[in-house]
Design an enzyme around this catalytic site. Sequence first.
Site, PDB file in Angstrom:
ATOM      1  N   ASP A  63      68.945 -59.134  -3.264  1.00 33.04           N
ATOM      2  CA  ASP A  63      67.781 -59.933  -3.829  1.00 33.04           C
ATOM      3  C   ASP A  63      68.424 -61.208  -4.832  1.00 33.04           C
ATOM      4  OD1 ASP A  63      65.835 -58.431  -2.662  1.00 33.04           O
ATOM      5  OD2 ASP A  63      65.815 -57.023  -4.374  1.00 33.04           O
ATOM      6  N   TYR A 124      76.900 -49.672  -3.850  1.00 31.80           N
ATOM      7  CA  TYR A 124      76.761 -50.682  -4.527  1.00 31.80           C
ATOM      8  C   TYR A 124      77.205 -50.108  -6.011  1.00 31.80           C
ATOM      9  CZ  TYR A 124      73.281 -53.212  -2.100  1.00 31.80           C
ATOM     10  OH  TYR A 124      72.732 -54.055  -1.277  1.00 31.80           O
TER      11      TYR A 124
END
Length: 285
Positions: A63, A124
Amino acid sequence: MSDDVQDGFVRVRLDLSYDGRDFSGWAKQAQGQRTVQGEIEDALRTVTRSKETYELTVAGRTDAGVHARGQVAHVDLPVELWEEHRDKLLRRLAGRLPHDVRVWKVAEAPAGFNARFSAIWRRYAYRVTDNPGGVDPLLRGHVLWHDWALDMDAMNEAATALVGEHDFAAYCKKREGATTIRTLQVLRWERRDDGILEATVKADAFCHNMVRSLVGALLFVGDGHRPVDWPGKVLAAGVRDSAVHVVRPHGLTLEEVGYPEDALLAARSREARNKRSLPGSAGCC
């Protein structure tokens, strides 16, 4: 669906990283915003002197504002173009790309490779500081400041209820026709020597906003606003909970993408395209 490369083309793997703060995410957008995909595709077209834009497929679409250290993409290029430019492509991309995105490796991909569907996990990291003085100015673009003291042990205890295969609908922004079933392999917090809290979040795949929602829920536990069992109860409810805060994107970095051995790439790609359901859940197709 097949991952066979069109005759006359070769599939090329790109390993890359970027600072996401000035990008409107990975994917090209109709309104012409600045994106990572757009910058790399433009650079490829320029350095190979191509009239055509060759489209990238990425392991994980990030994003706006999210960073990547270990992103992977692939592009199918005409054989003649690849043979002409392969030895000089990396250096030429370095000269053409802006300083907030780098391609570190370009190589012909093995048979069956698909940057998105062949991946077996993505890892992540989310970084937070609870230092009452705030964030080190040199790290401000990569670390979230949480203005409450955080109990790391409580956050790790809460995280145990989230690990495994679950329907993460409560922690995802729903997309039409997409499943929210994922296998969360690792969710663990560690406090670094510099005091920064770092969450490692690893799964076979992630749905939209999943990592930042999980982090937001655990921060509420860590600062005492919610009990340890609250994130698990939210998960079990199976619906988006307005109390789950999606934390800001700048603390999040895609660190690494994992793939199986070459002989299993094509099989993994086919498997990943199958829409999943949990054992005993309703549904056909």
